[in-house]
Design an enzyme around this catalytic site. Structure first.
Site, PDB file in Angstrom:
ATOM      1  N   ASP A 122       0.838  -1.193   0.000  1.00  0.00           N
ATOM      2  CA  ASP A 122       0.000   0.000   0.000  1.00  0.00           C
ATOM      3  C   ASP A 122       0.874   1.244   0.000  1.00  0.00           C
ATOM      4  OD1 ASP A 122      -2.860   1.226   0.745  1.00  0.00           O
ATOM      5  OD2 ASP A 122      -1.314   2.240   1.940  1.00  0.00           O
TER       6      ASP A 122
ATOM      7  N   TYR B 225       2.954   9.756  -0.215  1.00  0.00           N
ATOM      8  CA  TYR B 225       4.052   9.125   0.509  1.00  0.00           C
ATOM      9  C   TYR B 225       5.403   9.381  -0.158  1.00  0.00           C
ATOM     10  CZ  TYR B 225       0.310   6.306   2.684  1.00  0.00           C
ATOM     11  OH  TYR B 225      -0.819   5.873   3.331  1.00  0.00           O
TER      12      TYR B 225
ATOM     13  N   LYS C  68      -2.738   5.911  -4.137  1.00  0.00           N
ATOM     14  CA  LYS C  68      -3.836   6.834  -3.818  1.00  0.00           C
ATOM     15  C   LYS C  68      -3.636   8.182  -4.485  1.00  0.00           C
ATOM     16  CE  LYS C  68      -3.773   4.808   0.811  1.00  0.00           C
ATOM     17  NZ  LYS C  68      -2.345   4.434   0.845  1.00  0.00           N
TER      18      LYS C  68
ATOM     19  N   HIS D 217      -7.534   9.581  -1.707  1.00  0.00           N
ATOM     20  CA  HIS D 217      -6.884   9.530  -0.394  1.00  0.00           C
ATOM     21  C   HIS D 217      -7.729  10.164   0.709  1.00  0.00           C
ATOM     22  CE1 HIS D 217      -2.564   9.303   1.419  1.00  0.00           C
ATOM     23  NE2 HIS D 217      -3.466   8.927   2.295  1.00  0.00           N
TER      24      HIS D 217
END
Length: 275
Positions: A44, A49, A74, A107
């Site tokens: 994930d 990120y 996301k 997200h």
């Protein structure tokens, strides 16, 4: 024997490992590869990120074929809006080195921005185009789900939300289940709290031969949720996955339920903004 997680059937006919590896703040390609070699088949990540490239390199270097892996990323808040979604996913795919993701999520709903419905409509189009096998959302409250399903008739395959024994989200899980949506747990071990120091969890763990973290992850799977724990420790990466040979009894599940505080460790989706 290598441990792997059982599969959950999604509402679109595809399936997803019930336990995956969360990669938030992880940029170490070798560590990501360790997770894959240890048996994790779900990775994930997210645009926010800033590690999609590293996740992609770990996938490319892994001994496990791509078609045995389930890759989630996301859409960032800055890319809400119909015209932004496809370029955003294409950029993610380029960073990942993939032609398709297995799951693409919005997200955060960003209700104050007011574009999550048209953004969801664009995700539906991406699924039809084959760029995302399954589509879902993250941090969507029941009213947000009502809005997107009402507009498209398409329920998310997954809703990834904050979920741990301190914040078990029973009403949200019921709202997801009523739409055939799997609830996936972020921060499943209660990041930043003293959850894993709980005497209750330690006592249960002693009974079953599990550590506190393993007890919590087994609790997630037994309530039907799909946790994505993160760890930077190879030993913990392996032990987090080795939970499926044990079933917690009703007394243990009730004791864990009694830990609820109702307090989030993350943002409130009704007002949180993240771009």
């Amino acid at each position: 024997m290598q441990n792997t997680a059982p599969l959950l059937e999604l509402n679109d006919g595809h399936s997803m490992p019930q336990l995956g590896f969360g990669t938030y703040s992880i940029h170490d390609v070798d560590l990501l590869g360790e997770a894959i070699e240890s048996g994790y088949r779900l990775l994930d990540t997210a645009t926010r990120y800033e590690n999609e490239a590293e996740v992609g390199r770990a996938i490319a270097q892994a001994s496990v074929p791509r078609d045995e892996l389930f890759v989630t990323t996301k859409l960032a808040g800055r890319d809400h809006g119909r015209e932004n979604v496809r370029p955003a996913l294409q950029a993610s795919l380029e960073r990942l080195g993939l032609d398709q993701v297995d799951l693409y999520l919005i997200h955060w709903p960003l209700p104050n921005v007011g574009k999550f419905v048209e953004t969801w409509e664009a995700l539906v189009d991406l699924r039809e185009a084959g760029l995302a096998r399954s589509i879902g959302v993250s941090n969507f409250l029941p009213e947000h789900l009502d809005a997107i399903v009402g507009a498209t008739g398409v329920a998310p395959a997954v809703n990834q939300v904050e979920l741990h024994p301190y914040f078990p989200q029973a009403a949200q899980r019921q709202a997801d289940a009523s739409r055939g949506t799997v609830t996936q747990s972020w921060s499943p071990l209660g990041r930043g709290t003293n959850l894993l120091e709980s005497p209750v969890l330690r006592s249960i763990g002693e009974k079953y031969g599990l550590g506190p973290g393993q007890v919590v992850l087994r609790w997630h799977t037994q309530i039907g949720a799909a946790p994505i724990p993160k760890s930077a420790t190879p030993e913990r990466i392996r032990t987090n996955l080795s939970i499926f040979d044990v079933t917690l009894d009703e007394a243990a599940m009730n004791d864990i339920a009694a830990l609820e505080t109702g307090v989030r460790v993350g943002g409130d989706p009704a007002v949180h903004e993240e771009f």
